[in-house]
Write a protein that holds these residues in place. Structure first.
Motif, mmCIF file in Angstrom:
data_model
loop_
_atom_site.group_PDB
_atom_site.id
_atom_site.type_symbol
_atom_site.label_atom_id
_atom_site.label_comp_id
_atom_site.label_asym_id
_atom_site.label_seq_id
_atom_site.Cartn_x
_atom_site.Cartn_y
_atom_site.Cartn_z
ATOM 1 N N MET A 1 -3.100 -9.272 3.993
ATOM 2 C CA MET A 1 -4.194 -7.989 3.269
ATOM 3 C C MET A 1 -4.639 -8.811 2.040
ATOM 4 N N VAL A 2 -5.052 -8.401 1.593
ATOM 5 C CA VAL A 2 -5.555 -8.437 -0.125
ATOM 6 C C VAL A 2 -5.879 -7.607 -0.565
ATOM 7 N N ALA A 3 -5.878 -6.901 -1.484
ATOM 8 C CA ALA A 3 -6.390 -5.754 -2.559
ATOM 9 C C ALA A 3 -6.935 -6.622 -4.289
ATOM 10 N N ARG A 4 -7.882 -5.304 -4.237
ATOM 11 C CA ARG A 4 -8.404 -5.155 -5.812
ATOM 12 C C ARG A 4 -8.768 -4.114 -6.204
ATOM 13 N N ARG A 5 -7.444 -4.014 -7.152
ATOM 14 C CA ARG A 5 -8.253 -2.978 -8.471
ATOM 15 C C ARG A 5 -9.056 -2.460 -8.977
ATOM 16 N N GLY A 34 -9.516 10.234 -9.230
ATOM 17 C CA GLY A 34 -10.432 9.993 -9.931
ATOM 18 C C GLY A 34 -11.714 8.732 -9.726
ATOM 19 N N GLY A 35 -12.048 7.766 -10.517
ATOM 20 C CA GLY A 35 -12.329 6.699 -10.580
ATOM 21 C C GLY A 35 -11.211 4.993 -10.638
ATOM 22 N N ASP A 36 -10.214 5.353 -10.168
ATOM 23 C CA ASP A 36 -9.552 3.912 -10.435
ATOM 24 C C ASP A 36 -9.113 4.006 -9.068
ATOM 25 N N LEU A 37 -9.426 3.002 -8.279
ATOM 26 C CA LEU A 37 -9.850 2.650 -6.580
ATOM 27 C C LEU A 37 -8.421 1.074 -6.538
ATOM 28 N N THR A 38 -8.337 0.953 -5.006
ATOM 29 C CA THR A 38 -7.520 -0.152 -4.203
ATOM 30 C C THR A 38 -8.897 -0.228 -3.291
ATOM 31 N N VAL A 39 -8.803 -1.080 -3.393
ATOM 32 C CA VAL A 39 -9.969 -1.270 -2.214
ATOM 33 C C VAL A 39 -9.247 -3.002 -1.729
ATOM 34 N N ALA A 40 -8.698 -2.714 -0.034
ATOM 35 C CA ALA A 40 -8.350 -3.693 0.393
ATOM 36 C C ALA A 40 -8.982 -4.284 1.490
ATOM 37 N N ALA A 41 -8.553 -5.531 2.110
ATOM 38 C CA ALA A 41 -9.844 -5.917 3.263
ATOM 39 C C ALA A 41 -8.242 -6.894 3.681
ATOM 40 N N SER A 44 -8.737 -13.129 5.576
ATOM 41 C CA SER A 44 -9.599 -13.601 5.927
ATOM 42 C C SER A 44 -11.167 -13.441 5.299
ATOM 43 N N ARG A 45 -11.690 -11.926 4.859
ATOM 44 C CA ARG A 45 -12.454 -11.121 4.698
ATOM 45 C C ARG A 45 -12.467 -11.374 2.837
ATOM 46 N N GLU A 46 -10.798 -12.643 2.193
ATOM 47 C CA GLU A 46 -11.467 -12.097 0.885
ATOM 48 C C GLU A 46 -12.404 -12.942 -0.155
ATOM 49 N N VAL A 47 -12.891 -13.642 -0.017
ATOM 50 C CA VAL A 47 -13.866 -14.522 0.059
ATOM 51 C C VAL A 47 -14.856 -13.721 -0.469
ATOM 52 N N GLU A 48 -15.988 -12.777 1.421
ATOM 53 C CA GLU A 48 -16.986 -11.587 1.383
ATOM 54 C C GLU A 48 -16.604 -10.737 0.459
#
Length: 72
Positions: A1-5, A34-41, A44-48
């Motif tokens: 898994m990869v995640a972005r804040r 609120g609008g503070d999010l972690t987006v996880a994928a 294999s879909r990190e680049v996308e």
């Protein structure tokens, strides 16, 4: 898994979630508050994921991020 804040205006959270869901389930979105999010994928879909977030950065007026999140 990869995640972005990502930090968005609260009113843009639903739009981001809808776009990611429409992108063949690209990522899951977790709200920290609120609008503070972690987006996880899947790794294999990190680049996308990074491409989609970069394309949306100006359109949704990100207040912060996307920044990598250490999941360890």
């Amino acid at each position: 898994m990869v995640a972005r804040r990502v930090v968005l205006r609260a009113k843009d959270v639903v739009l981001l979630k809808g776009i990611l869901k429409a992108s063949e389930g690209l990522a899951a979105v977790f709200a920290e508050g609120g609008g503070d999010l972690t987006v996880a994928a899947h790794a294999s879909r990190e680049v996308e994921l990074d491409e989609v977030l970069a394309a949306l950065r100006d359109e949704l007026a990100f207040l912060g991020g996307p920044e990598p999140v250490d999941l360890a």
